[in-house]
Design a protein around this motif. Sequence first.
Motif, PDB file in Angstrom:
ATOM      1  N   GLN A   1       0.983  -1.077   0.055  1.00 40.95           N
ATOM      2  CA  GLN A   1       0.049  -0.023   0.085  1.00 40.95           C
ATOM      3  C   GLN A   1       0.891   1.344   0.065  1.00 40.95           C
ATOM      4  O   GLN A   1       0.474   2.298  -0.488  1.00 40.95           O
ATOM      5  CB  GLN A   1      -0.914   0.098   1.341  1.00 40.95           C
ATOM      6  N   MET A   2       2.121   1.484   0.613  1.00 44.75           N
ATOM      7  CA  MET A   2       2.953   2.424   0.709  1.00 44.75           C
ATOM      8  C   MET A   2       3.506   2.580  -0.615  1.00 44.75           C
ATOM      9  O   MET A   2       3.822   3.767  -1.023  1.00 44.75           O
ATOM     10  CB  MET A   2       4.038   2.208   1.794  1.00 44.75           C
TER      11      MET A   2
ATOM     12  N   SER B   1       0.858   3.865  -3.227  1.00 41.18           N
ATOM     13  CA  SER B   1       0.129   4.957  -2.821  1.00 41.18           C
ATOM     14  C   SER B   1       0.053   6.179  -3.727  1.00 41.18           C
ATOM     15  O   SER B   1       0.987   6.239  -4.385  1.00 41.18           O
ATOM     16  CB  SER B   1       0.320   5.390  -1.246  1.00 41.18           C
ATOM     17  N   ARG B   2      -1.150   6.995  -3.993  1.00 38.72           N
ATOM     18  CA  ARG B   2      -1.008   8.093  -4.827  1.00 38.72           C
ATOM     19  C   ARG B   2      -0.292   9.333  -4.297  1.00 38.72           C
ATOM     20  O   ARG B   2       0.304   9.926  -5.005  1.00 38.72           O
ATOM     21  CB  ARG B   2      -2.365   8.427  -5.058  1.00 38.72           C
TER      22      ARG B   2
END
Length: 110
Positions: free
Chosen positions: A73-74, A77-78
């Motif tokens: 996720q890190m 991430s946007r």
Amino acid sequence: MIDDETLDRQLREAVPYINDDGFTSRVIARLPAARREPQWLRAMIVVGLALIGTGMAYFLSGGGSLVRQGVVQMATSRFGCCWSSRLVAASWLARSQSSSPSARRLKYEI
């Protein structure tokens, strides 16, 4: 509010000393000296418990799957991390995937 010095003075004046013919000083003199534990022992206990807790958290979370998901996720991430952190996350993820049981089964099935 009363400061410490005023409170000390009031407590000393409020209770008169009760003469015990030296009983208190004799009891204190017969008490064994306080043993001091070595500081390194306390530090080793804390480090050992921290390692046990970390190991339990790792195994109870499915062998680090929560950590793996967090890294993914890190990295995706946007709001983005810098490229170096994405590279570290990708290499860690590749290493962890290659050592996971599902990846080993996939190697043998192919």
